[in-house]
Motif scaffolding. Structure first.
Motif, mmCIF file in Angstrom:
data_model
loop_
_atom_site.group_PDB
_atom_site.id
_atom_site.type_symbol
_atom_site.label_atom_id
_atom_site.label_comp_id
_atom_site.label_asym_id
_atom_site.label_seq_id
_atom_site.Cartn_x
_atom_site.Cartn_y
_atom_site.Cartn_z
ATOM 1 N N SER A 258 -32.399 -48.601 -87.954
ATOM 2 C CA SER A 258 -31.606 -49.645 -88.602
ATOM 3 C C SER A 258 -30.322 -49.865 -87.808
ATOM 4 O O SER A 258 -29.877 -48.986 -87.070
ATOM 5 C CB SER A 258 -31.292 -49.276 -90.051
ATOM 6 O OG SER A 258 -30.496 -48.119 -90.106
ATOM 7 N N LYS A 259 -29.777 -51.062 -87.985
ATOM 8 C CA LYS A 259 -28.577 -51.433 -87.236
ATOM 9 C C LYS A 259 -27.818 -52.474 -88.049
ATOM 10 O O LYS A 259 -28.432 -53.401 -88.597
ATOM 11 C CB LYS A 259 -28.995 -52.020 -85.892
ATOM 12 C CG LYS A 259 -27.872 -52.374 -84.968
ATOM 13 C CD LYS A 259 -28.428 -52.849 -83.635
ATOM 14 C CE LYS A 259 -27.332 -53.117 -82.651
ATOM 15 N NZ LYS A 259 -27.851 -53.566 -81.357
ATOM 16 N N LYS A 260 -26.509 -52.336 -88.119
ATOM 17 C CA LYS A 260 -25.710 -53.345 -88.802
ATOM 18 C C LYS A 260 -25.645 -54.594 -87.930
ATOM 19 O O LYS A 260 -25.292 -54.517 -86.759
ATOM 20 C CB LYS A 260 -24.327 -52.807 -89.121
ATOM 21 C CG LYS A 260 -24.413 -51.699 -90.152
ATOM 22 C CD LYS A 260 -23.120 -51.432 -90.829
ATOM 23 C CE LYS A 260 -23.388 -50.347 -91.872
ATOM 24 N NZ LYS A 260 -22.346 -50.233 -92.825
ATOM 25 N N ILE B 211 -27.557 -55.590 -92.665
ATOM 26 C CA ILE B 211 -28.276 -54.512 -91.990
ATOM 27 C C ILE B 211 -29.668 -55.004 -91.624
ATOM 28 O O ILE B 211 -30.298 -55.737 -92.390
ATOM 29 C CB ILE B 211 -28.345 -53.241 -92.866
ATOM 30 C CG1 ILE B 211 -28.886 -52.063 -92.064
ATOM 31 C CG2 ILE B 211 -29.104 -53.484 -94.152
ATOM 32 C CD1 ILE B 211 -28.658 -50.709 -92.702
#
Length: 109
Positions: A23-25, A30
């Motif tokens: 996951s990545k903002k 997100i």
């Protein structure tokens, strides 16, 4: 911009068993990436799903779905789904499956 952490948590639970998931903002929300390719995410209270250009028209006929127009330019192959439309696990799993069908055919990044 804040995002629905409950929806993000549900996505994380549903996707956690997939190898290569991260996951990545992004986009003030997100995004969940599968082998480096964006799969689904949360922006505000809504789900974003990468269904691919070929499946976008059908996806837009589903309850709560609309064009992903985050920057004023619609993103081909992506849809936004109203958070209320994925409040049930079965609906959320359907959107995950739609996104997986497209993204699993992409080469890893």
């Amino acid at each position: 911009m804040a995002y629905d952490e409950g929806l993000a948590h549900r996505l994380g639970d549903a996707l956690g068993g997939l190898p290569g998931m991260g996951s990545k903002k992004m986009f003030g929300g997100i995004a969940f990436l599968w082998h480096g390719n964006m799969l689904v995410g949360v922006i505000g209270d809504d789900l974003i799903a990468r269904v691919g250009p070929e499946a976008q028209e059908d996806a837009l006929t589903q309850p709560g779905a609309r064009v992903f127009d985050f920057t004023g330019r619609p993103m081909k192959g992506w849809v936004i789904v109203d958070g209320a439309a994925v409040s049930e696990d079965e609906a959320l799993e359907d959107w995950i499956a739609r996104a997986r069908e497209f993204v699993e055919a992409l080469p890893p990044k």
